[in-house]
Design an enzyme around this catalytic site. Structure first.
Site, short mmCIF file in Angstrom:
data_model
loop_
_atom_site.label_atom_id
_atom_site.label_comp_id
_atom_site.label_asym_id
_atom_site.label_seq_id
_atom_site.Cartn_x
_atom_site.Cartn_y
_atom_site.Cartn_z
N TYR A 329 61.46 20.55 25.92
CA TYR A 329 60.50 21.40 24.44
C TYR A 329 59.10 21.93 24.11
CZ TYR A 329 65.03 22.17 22.33
OH TYR A 329 66.54 22.64 21.77
N GLN A 330 58.73 21.25 25.97
CA GLN A 330 57.44 21.49 26.11
C GLN A 330 56.47 21.28 25.70
OE1 GLN A 330 59.40 26.45 25.89
NE2 GLN A 330 56.86 26.32 27.15
N TRP A 335 58.12 24.72 14.00
CA TRP A 335 58.82 24.73 12.53
C TRP A 335 59.27 22.76 11.98
CZ3 TRP A 335 63.57 24.23 8.56
CH2 TRP A 335 64.37 24.13 9.80
N GLU A 477 70.17 29.31 13.99
CA GLU A 477 70.39 30.00 15.58
C GLU A 477 71.10 30.55 16.35
OE1 GLU A 477 68.03 27.14 18.28
OE2 GLU A 477 65.87 27.65 17.43
N LYS A 592 74.90 26.72 13.18
CA LYS A 592 74.37 25.48 14.37
C LYS A 592 74.20 24.20 13.32
CE LYS A 592 71.10 24.79 17.44
NZ LYS A 592 69.78 24.58 18.77
C1 BGC Z 1 67.13 24.01 16.41
C2 BGC Z 1 65.33 24.16 15.86
C3 BGC Z 1 64.90 22.99 16.32
C4 BGC Z 1 64.36 23.05 18.08
C5 BGC Z 1 63.55 22.37 18.25
C6 BGC Z 1 66.57 23.93 18.19
O1 BGC Z 1 67.90 23.24 18.82
O2 BGC Z 1 68.16 24.78 15.98
O3 BGC Z 1 65.87 24.22 14.82
O4 BGC Z 1 63.14 23.78 15.88
O5 BGC Z 1 65.90 22.97 18.15
O6 BGC Z 1 64.26 20.76 17.56
#
Ligand code: BGC
Length: 766
Positions: A329-330, A335, A477, A592
């Site tokens: 996740y870089q 959010w 998502e 999700k």
């Molecule tokens: C979630 C997002 C979240 C992201 C980072 C994703 O799997 O669906 O809501 O912001 O991960 O945690």
């Protein structure tokens, strides 16, 4: 207390792992992370290598080595320490009986290994921490004890062969030494950032027979031949310091200076200074649970990880969705940062919440750029936000594991709710702190630009005379390209209202600042007229008269009604991505993560029967495929008085990382590491959920409802600079004023009280 076959805790602070399971090294590495918001050093053994996922991830070292993923660099491992006896290199996982333990009270990781050698037993004990006092410094103490005369080779140095998720980040690596202290300098591949690492040691015990340097392409070691007598103990203190040119002008100089300092101080003295910092942190942010040690430990585990993921030393850096536990996740904010990580800080160390929001202020340029690129005005905050706030989320986030083809997701351009989520956090910061000065200097501009973006993005439906938001992705998502996601529309309306409130208040109370901001962002009167109209006419999906259900987005109820279990059975490959465009969930009502329930967690606008009906409806349809989800269900279950279910969701949330329950790879993309949103949410489930804490217009409120086996829960709340200690048991709630500047209104179970004066105690029986 035994947690399972291999894990235990004695006091709710420590986690012991009695038998290492080699297949879980990736989990231990993240869970036992030593960190301080500046760097994270994974909980591997000091002799660990690339294949053990050794990593030291450092903030503000973004680099896009593969042309696609901009991520934080993993720096060369300057704590590398290995023992060789004869021809055998000892490895604590393969060759010895190793136990690990971690103390979350001060972030110290310990390791013990007994090796059975031909001549007898060799014991290795080591402990280490990431200094919270000198943030660029990692400190380890490595003890070797033998019951027989032994000559061994100690290899100390820098291992630059590191684990990377996406491309090789370090180029032009050079190694040097100045007597026994070793240095590594490198330049990041694409961002051309200079980084430096130093590695040094203090040795106490044994007789040194020989020393030599070993140089390899990306490694530099000092080999020490050491002679130990039976019963003798030798202590090697290991220090590693790191810096990049984003921290200081001359990283090499800085690491040199800091390693000299640290070597001079030594382990114990560095530890004492480090402990003091942690003591101060916990005196504000700890939560004590009496009655269940596993819950206590799990909670502290999460609080610890929320703290060490947060770059509190800076107001210009994000909290990564995996913190500094790895590169996934870089190293960037989602959010998650405002909605999950921030509340714990807001109510325990509000100055850090301020920092977090200032980061958004400093990244406004990136958000404006994103908006402009997509044809909007204002600030469209990035779905994945690094240092500059520009969008880092690649268009092709996942891959179809069956065909191997890339999936074009729209997390980056359709998931607009991050902007109003930031406005929501700014507003709550103001309510909780009364820091109007923040609104004047930063918040107003932020919220105006967010309102501007929302206004540009909204779509006016003439025949319905309402503003809609179309082509969206809500929190869930799996469903992309939806219209009127209820969560997004309500959040947008909230942001518009606050923008208008701030606009008029500023105009009235602070005309100079008002003019300055207006001129700076070129805000026109017609825009305010538009905002006004929009705030009144945003379409807000209402609960249906009979069923009380709110539709997650337009058309959701017409999708196939099924459950996550059924979808699981439809998978061709267990690693398939469930969402857009062809995933198994897309044409169904399976979601999700919490979406409408997420809305309920942020706003108290619906009556209980609406919460109840929607909870009952959406709960069985939620997969909890995101670690953000269970905590939100827990909070609403508490609100509904369903404490049994809330407790199950609490467990599900706080144990995600300890028991490694979420998948590390989805749609071919590595998403493992510490789930920092869940870590931040742990605080919320306990305080907002079981203690029922809420921010009111004037004051705060509680409606406690503890799980059966919790005898007592205690924590601190800072509200508008008043520091309160809250103790809750099954019969009463006690509030003690630790520091108080004005009268605080407190509502408990809908009855109003006031507290004023230091050490005043309010006892309220239920
Ligand atoms: C979630 C997002 C979240 C992201 C980072 C994703 O799997 O669906 O809501 O912001 O991960 O945690």
């Amino acid at each position: 207390m035994k947690l399972n076959e291999t894990m235990s805790t004695e006091n709710g602070w420590n986690l012991n792992i009695e038998k290492i399971d080699q297949s879980k090294m990736i989990t231990y590495g993240s869970n036992l992370l030593c960190g301080n918001g500046y760097l994270g050093y994974r909980g591997t053994l000091l002799e660990g290598r690339k294949e053990d996922y050794v990593a030291c991830i450092v903030t503000d070292t973004y680099d896009r080595a593969d042309g696609k993923w901009r991520e934080l660099a993993n720096l060369p491992n300057g704590l590398f320490t290995e023992v060789k006896v004869g021809q055998k290199v000892l490895n604590g996982i393969k060759d010895g009986a190793t136990t690990l333990s971690f103390n979350f009270e001060n972030g110290v990781m310990q390791r013990k290994t007994d090796y059975k050698l031909q001549g007898g037993i060799l014991k290795i004990t080591s402990s280490r921490f990431a200094s919270f006092k000198q943030l660029n410094t990692l400190v380890a103490s490595y003890q070797i004890k033998t019951d027989h005369n032994l000559t061994l080779k100690l290899r100390l140095g820098i291992d630059g062969e590191v684990w990377n998720l996406n491309g090789e980040h370090l180029a032009k690596t050079t190694f040097n030494n100045e007597s026994d202290t070793l240095y590594c300098q490198a330049i990041t591949t694409e961002s051309k950032l200079e980084i430096a690492v130093a590695s040094g040691y203090n040795l106490d015990g044994g007789i040194i027979r020989d020393k030599s340097f070993i140089r390899k392409d990306k490694e530099l070691y000092l080999d020490i031949t050491l002679q130990l007598e039976a019963g003798e103990k030798c202590i090697v203190e290991r220090i590693m310091t790191v810096n990049s040119a984003n921290d200081c002008e001359k990283p090499l100089k800085n690491v040199q200076k800091s390693i000299e300092f640290a070597l001079d101080k030594g382990y114990q003295s560095l530890l004492a200074a480090h402990n003091l910092v942690w003591q101060r942190i916990w005196s504000k942010s700890d939560i004590k649970i009496k009655g269940n040690l596993e819950d206590q430990l799990a909670l502290r585990f999460n609080l610890y990880h929320n703290i060490i993921a947060t770059p509190a030393h800076s107001e210009r850096l994000p909290i990564g969705a995996r913190g500094l536990s790895c590169q996934a996740y870089q190293g960037s904010a989602f959010w998650d940062q405002e909605i999950f990580n921030l509340p714990m800080f807001l109510y325990t160390r509000p100055e850090i919440a301020r920092n977090i929001l200032k980061y958004r202020y400093h990244t406004l340029a990136g958000a404006r750029k994103k908006a402009t690129n997509l044809g909007y005005r204002g600030a469209f905050f990035a779905w994945i936000s690094g240092k500059t706030g520009e969008e880092l989320c690649p268009a092709y986030f996942f891959r179809d594991v069956i065909s191997g083809r890339k999936i074009h997701n729209h997390f980056n351009d359709w998931q607009i709710h991050v902007s109003p989520d930031i406005a929501y956090a700014v507003w709550n910061y103001y309510l909780a702190t009364d820091d109007w000065e923040f609104i004047l200097n930063f918040g107003a501009e932020l919220i105006f630009e967010i309102a501007r973006f929302l206004s540009a993005h909204s779509y006016y439906k003439k025949d319905k005379d309402r503003f809609e938001f179309i082509r969206l992705l809500g929190p869930d998502e799996y469903h992309e390209n939806v219209d009127n996601n209820a969560f997004t529309n309500y959040q947008a309306q909230f942001a518009m209202e606050k923008a208008l409130y701030i606009y008029y208040r500023l105009k009235e109370d602070a005309p100079d600042i008002f003019k300055k901001i207006k001129d700076k962002i070129n805000l026109k009167v017609f825009e305010i007229t538009n905002w006004q109209e929009m705030a009144e006419k945003i379409y807000l999906p209402e609960p249906a008269e009979d069923s009380k259900l709110i539709e997650q987005f337009t058309g959701y109820f017409s999708l196939e009604d099924t459950t996550p279990n059924v979808l699981e059975s439809r998978l061709i490959d267990k690693n398939e991505y469930w969402g857009w465009p062809n995933g198994v969930a897309v044409e169904t009502q399976v979601i999700k993560q919490a979406d409408l329930i997420q809305l309920f967690c942020l706003h108290d606008i619906f009556p209980k029967e609406v919460l109840e009906a929607n909870y009952d409806y959406y709960e069985p349809r939620t997969q909890h495929g995101s670690s953000l989800s269970p905590s939100q269900y827990a909070i609403i279950a508490c609100k509904l008085g369903n404490i049994k279910e809330a407790y199950q969701y609490f467990k599900k949330s706080v144990l995600i990382d300890i028991y490694n329950t979420n998948k590390a790879v989805s749609g071919g993309t590595f998403i493992g590491g510490i789930h920092t949103a869940a870590a931040g949410a742990a605080w919320q489930v306990v305080v907002k959920g079981f203690a029922g804490f809420r921010l009111r217009k004037n004051g705060i409120s509680f409606s406690p409802n503890l799980p059966e086996m919790w005898q007592e829960l205690s924590f601190n709340i800072v509200y508008q600079n008043n520091h309160l200690n809250i103790i809750i048991n099954q019969e009463e709630l006690k509030i003690r004023a630790i520091e108080i500047y004005n009268k605080v209104e407190i509502e408990v179970n809908k009855r109003c009280y006031q507290i004023s004066g230091v050490d005043k105690v309010l006892k309220i029986k239920y």
